[in-house]
Write an enzyme that holds these catalytic residues in place. Sequence first.
Site, PDB file in Angstrom:
ATOM      1  N   GLU A 142     -15.726 -22.101  21.644  1.00  0.00           N
ATOM      2  CA  GLU A 142     -16.058 -20.789  22.019  1.00  0.00           C
ATOM      3  C   GLU A 142     -16.883 -20.201  21.076  1.00  0.00           C
ATOM      4  OE1 GLU A 142     -15.891 -20.115  25.323  1.00  0.00           O
ATOM      5  OE2 GLU A 142     -14.309 -18.573  25.341  1.00  0.00           O
ATOM      6  N   THR A 195     -22.102 -14.362  27.294  1.00  0.00           N
ATOM      7  CA  THR A 195     -21.241 -13.613  26.389  1.00  0.00           C
ATOM      8  C   THR A 195     -21.978 -13.444  25.103  1.00  0.00           C
ATOM      9  OG1 THR A 195     -19.362 -15.012  27.189  1.00  0.00           O
ATOM     10  CG2 THR A 195     -18.953 -14.119  24.962  1.00  0.00           C
TER      11      THR A 195
HETATM   12  N1  HSE Z   1     -13.616 -11.001  24.517  1.00  0.00           N
HETATM   13  C1  HSE Z   1     -14.783 -11.700  24.708  1.00  0.00           C
HETATM   14  C2  HSE Z   1     -15.868 -10.593  25.073  1.00  0.00           C
HETATM   15  C3  HSE Z   1     -14.463 -12.400  26.128  1.00  0.00           C
HETATM   16  O1  HSE Z   1     -15.528  -9.586  25.706  1.00  0.00           O
HETATM   17  O2  HSE Z   1     -16.813 -10.907  24.367  1.00  0.00           O
HETATM   18  C4  HSE Z   1     -15.682 -13.163  26.678  1.00  0.00           C
HETATM   19  O3  HSE Z   1     -15.325 -13.747  27.667  1.00  0.00           O
END
Ligand code: HSE
Length: 320
Positions: A142, A195
């Site tokens: 990620e 993201t």
């Molecule tokens: N916590 C992360 C964000 C999750 O909000 O950027 C991304 O899927």
Amino acid sequence: MIQSDYNGVHMSEEWIKIIAPATISNLGPGFDVFGMALQKPFDTIMVRKIDQGIIISSIEGQGADGIPREADLNSAGIAAAEVLRRCDAEFGLEMKIVKGIRPCSGIGSSGASAAGGAFAAHVLCDQVLSTMELVMCAAHAEEVTSGGLHADNVAPCIMGGFTAIRSYQPFEAISIQPPRNLGVVVAMPDVMVSTMESRKVLPHEVKVSDLVFHVGNASCFVHAMQTGDLDLLGRSVRDAVFEPARVNLIPYLKQAEDIAMSLGAKASFLGGSGPCVISFIDTDMMDGQNIADSIRDMYHENGIGCESWVTSWGLGCKRV
Ligand code: HSE
């Protein structure tokens, strides 16, 4: 049985098949901390041992054309490689991926591939890592693909149910079984939000008053998740910092949330980095279909396609 048929690489014939579910992260006050696995949709990952290296031989399904096949750029490939590295594995992997979760959706598409890739590789490594180490292998992927270390999708994808990350360094997360009657309505407008891009709009500092607000809501959220108090849970899905910073990336977000709340949802909020709009419902009181249909119709009336469905929390990655 071993055969040599793929560019001269020796292959084992035995495939294993993993399903890795969509997940909702943040859940109001828990940015980069809270997450919950869903029952559907999910990615399917097939893996078998080869002599060395990682080959992604096919990617099919939702958004497959835009997903890199190079193993060092692909979430599943990066996560699987990290598992092999940590396990000192003396073999490689061939992977086939079927995307059931649309990329750039806000319900953990890359997280599911990362978690599924890590989970599958771990099965072939005789599962010698701890759960926390396994989650970190997926979180590493990620970080590479989104530009920021966050495990709030991969933790629930691997551990199942609701998860909260106490600490990233050292990594520690807990999981809680959510209430039986917690239903989830997902509305996914035809808008792509990466993201990486949506993390760029976030503030670098928060006010003490917002910190106090988040700690209070997050604490009560966890209590409500544990005790099954869906009213308290709904009141605790509050975000003073991150969703407000992203609101302009998701058209009609507030309208969608207002529709859900007016139809009896316990909470309605941005899923992860968006664009999915998530609503919590009490399945003892309603089936949620009216909320799903009404949000979808609102998007259509405004010229934006939208898929919506009703589901529930789920159990995380599993071998099928
Ligand atoms: N916590 C992360 C964000 C999750 O909000 O950027 C991304 O899927």
